[in-house]
Design a protein around this motif. Structure first.
Motif, PDB file in Angstrom:
ATOM      1  N   CYS A  42      51.948  39.253  28.127  1.00 51.26           N
ATOM      2  CA  CYS A  42      50.815  38.331  27.894  1.00 51.26           C
ATOM      3  C   CYS A  42      51.332  36.902  27.846  1.00 51.26           C
ATOM      4  CB  CYS A  42      50.097  38.662  26.588  1.00 51.26           C
ATOM      5  SG  CYS A  42      49.301  40.269  26.611  1.00 51.26           S
ATOM      6  N   SER A  61      52.065  39.040  41.695  1.00 51.57           N
ATOM      7  CA  SER A  61      50.743  38.918  41.072  1.00 51.57           C
ATOM      8  C   SER A  61      50.836  39.249  39.582  1.00 51.57           C
ATOM      9  CB  SER A  61      49.778  39.879  41.758  1.00 51.57           C
ATOM     10  OG  SER A  61      48.659  40.097  40.938  1.00 51.57           O
ATOM     11  N   LYS A  62      50.052  38.522  38.780  1.00 54.19           N
ATOM     12  CA  LYS A  62      50.037  38.768  37.337  1.00 54.19           C
ATOM     13  C   LYS A  62      48.663  39.248  36.884  1.00 54.19           C
ATOM     14  CE  LYS A  62      53.802  35.688  36.040  1.00 54.19           C
ATOM     15  NZ  LYS A  62      54.224  34.497  35.278  1.00 54.19           N
ATOM     16  N   ALA A  63      47.969  39.953  37.782  1.00 51.21           N
ATOM     17  CA  ALA A  63      46.634  40.430  37.403  1.00 51.21           C
ATOM     18  C   ALA A  63      46.739  41.538  36.355  1.00 51.21           C
ATOM     19  CB  ALA A  63      45.894  40.912  38.635  1.00 51.21           C
ATOM     20  N   SER A  64      47.676  42.466  36.534  1.00 48.21           N
ATOM     21  CA  SER A  64      47.733  43.588  35.580  1.00 48.21           C
ATOM     22  C   SER A  64      49.121  44.213  35.531  1.00 48.21           C
ATOM     23  CB  SER A  64      46.723  44.661  35.989  1.00 48.21           C
ATOM     24  OG  SER A  64      47.020  45.091  37.297  1.00 48.21           O
ATOM     25  N   ASN A  97      42.502  40.246  23.789  1.00 46.80           N
ATOM     26  CA  ASN A  97      41.777  40.383  25.064  1.00 46.80           C
ATOM     27  C   ASN A  97      42.700  40.726  26.223  1.00 46.80           C
ATOM     28  OD1 ASN A  97      39.419  39.833  23.837  1.00 46.80           O
ATOM     29  ND2 ASN A  97      39.470  37.620  24.319  1.00 46.80           N
ATOM     30  N   CYS A  98      43.981  40.485  26.020  1.00 44.65           N
ATOM     31  CA  CYS A  98      44.945  40.726  27.111  1.00 44.65           C
ATOM     32  C   CYS A  98      45.398  42.193  27.140  1.00 44.65           C
ATOM     33  CB  CYS A  98      46.150  39.796  26.902  1.00 44.65           C
ATOM     34  SG  CYS A  98      47.512  40.040  28.033  1.00 44.65           S
ATOM     35  N   GLY A 105      51.769  35.297  31.074  1.00 46.30           N
ATOM     36  CA  GLY A 105      50.589  35.014  31.888  1.00 46.30           C
ATOM     37  C   GLY A 105      49.938  36.200  32.567  1.00 46.30           C
ATOM     38  N   PHE A 106      50.309  37.428  32.233  1.00 44.26           N
ATOM     39  CA  PHE A 106      49.581  38.573  32.811  1.00 44.26           C
ATOM     40  C   PHE A 106      48.175  38.612  32.213  1.00 44.26           C
ATOM     41  CE2 PHE A 106      53.625  39.696  34.391  1.00 44.26           C
ATOM     42  CZ  PHE A 106      53.380  40.534  35.476  1.00 44.26           C
ATOM     43  N   ASP A 107      47.166  38.893  33.069  1.00 42.33           N
ATOM     44  CA  ASP A 107      45.782  38.883  32.591  1.00 42.33           C
ATOM     45  C   ASP A 107      45.456  40.133  31.785  1.00 42.33           C
ATOM     46  OD1 ASP A 107      45.310  36.519  33.891  1.00 42.33           O
ATOM     47  OD2 ASP A 107      44.724  37.511  35.765  1.00 42.33           O
ATOM     48  N   GLN A 108      45.919  41.287  32.269  1.00 38.27           N
ATOM     49  CA  GLN A 108      45.576  42.555  31.628  1.00 38.27           C
ATOM     50  C   GLN A 108      46.822  43.424  31.487  1.00 38.27           C
ATOM     51  OE1 GLN A 108      43.194  44.674  30.175  1.00 38.27           O
ATOM     52  NE2 GLN A 108      42.464  42.596  29.770  1.00 38.27           N
TER      53      GLN A 108
END
Ligand SMILES: C[S@@+](CC[C@H](N)C(=O)[O-])C[C@H]1O[C@@H](n2cnc3c(N)ncnc32)[C@H](O)[C@@H]1O
Length: 358
Positions: free
Chosen positions: A194, A175-178, A225-226, A197-200
């Motif tokens: 970032c 997962s690349k959520a955080s 924003n990332c 593709g990591f969101d946070q």
């Protein structure tokens, strides 16, 4: 929202009652003796006089002979550090107040309210070199645009570990959520996250200058924003769990307490124990923990135990998935000084939470 962070800066030096005034006509051996005996000296004609005097002091302390042990070298470096930091230079109206001196923008940015003060010549040299990097930027092979490191921020000048991490990220399937970037320095690993593709990304560094640097560069790179960033020890100011934790810690054990930029190079005895203890709380159950390390401690004879082996042998917090190694390419002239460089490699340790075997 960004809060105002107070950066570290070289603090103005309090002048002794009667410092020696130095010109190009002064006997340099005599001044060097004074500097080594704890007396201050002030450059009183032009900037190059100060540089020549520092070179004189360097030759006197290090000699021209062969380098001895790593420890012996560290002692000489400390003698030079102390004596050279008694050689002062005046600053006035945000400029060095002697002729033929470089223009250094940090004198305005870091001392907005100070009009007349003294800094040591090594401090001025540090500010000057940092200003050059800040102006020019550093192009990491793993990013598309340069990074402009703020004064007093650690940034790598060799890139093997960044390339290793980049390759690993390319293959990463989770997962690349955080993600967490602990000890983020100039933020290069956060920017890689970032880009991949990591969101946070939650970045932290104990050094406020690093955090200012990341905030500034995240804006230039368009990834504001990332990335969220905090000045703190390890995970201290964070609460949430993340899918990935990356940590590129200092690679050498600290002999004595390290401060400032030395905290990027030398780790205190308890750092890894504290890091792993906290990391297990902040990593999500299926998450990955990546530690970038090197065998520098072993090749320089300063480390008897590998902190990663120690963690895996002594605790049941994490288990190893794999270790990827990359031989360090011949460094700059400076780094080639250590003749065992050719045996050096960087390591990427990929771990996951420890699972009881069934
Ligand atoms: C080797 S540098 C790595 C910087 C960056 N991540 C990179 O890969 O270039 C280590 C960084 O960890 C920071 N650091 C050291 N101890 C720390 C701690 N206890 N908590 C947070 N950051 C720390 C240092 O200030 C430094 O910026």
């Amino acid at each position: 929202m960004e809060t105002q962070i107070q950066p570290h800066r070289p603090e103005p030096v309090v002048l002794d009652d009667e410092p020696q005034l130095v010109t190009k006509k002064t006997d340099f051996s005599e001044v060097a003796t004074q500097l080594q005996a704890s007396y201050q000296a002030v450059i009183n004609d032009e900037y190059p006089t100060g540089i020549r005097l520092l070179n004189h002091l360097k030759k006197r302390i290090f000699g021209t002979g062969k380098r001895g042990s790593y420890k012996g070298y560290r002692n000489l470096r400390s003698d030079y550090h102390e004596a050279s930091n008694r050689l002062l230079i005046p600053v006035e109206d945000h400029k060095i107040a002697v002729p033929k001196a470089p223009e250094i923008g940090w004198l305005e940015k870091l001392y907005p309210e100070e009009n007349r003060f003294y800094l040591t010549l090594p401090q001025i040299q540090g500010l000057n070199s940092s200003w050059q990097w800040y102006q020019k930027g550093i192009q990491f092979p793993v990013l598309d645009q340069p990074v402009y490191p703020f004064y007093g921020t650690y940034f790598p000048t060799r890139f093997d570990h960044l390339i290793l991490f980049d390759k690993w990220l390319t293959k990463y399937q989770g997962s690349k959520a955080s993600a967490y970037d602990i000890g983020a320095g100039c933020g290069v690993l956060s920017f890689q996250l970032c880009k991949h593709g990591f969101d946070q990304v939650f970045a932290s560094d104990i050094n406020p200058n690093a955090v200012i640097s990341i905030q500034e560069n995240a804006r230039y790179l368009g990834v504001g924003n990332c990335i969220s960033v905090q000045v703190c020890d390890l995970f201290e100011k964070w609460e949430q769990k993340a899918d990935l934790i990356v940590f590129n810690p200092p690679w050498l054990p600290a002999g004595e307490e390290a401060s400032g930029l030395d905290q990027a190079i030398y780790y205190p005895a308890d750092l890894f124990e504290r890091f792993f203890d906290q990391a297990k709380e902040y990593l999500s159950d299926n998450g990955k923990l990546v530690v970038l390390f090197s065998n520098l401690g072993q090749t320089t004879g300063t480390q008897s135990h590998h902190p990663m082996d120690e963690e895996l042998e002594a605790h049941q917090r994490f288990q190893k998935i794999r270790v990827i190694k990359r031989k360090v390419k011949g460094g700059s002239k400076k780094t080639k000084r250590r003749n065992n460089r050719h045996q050096e490699y960087v390591e990427l340790w990929e771990l996951e939470k420890w699972q009881k075997s069934t």
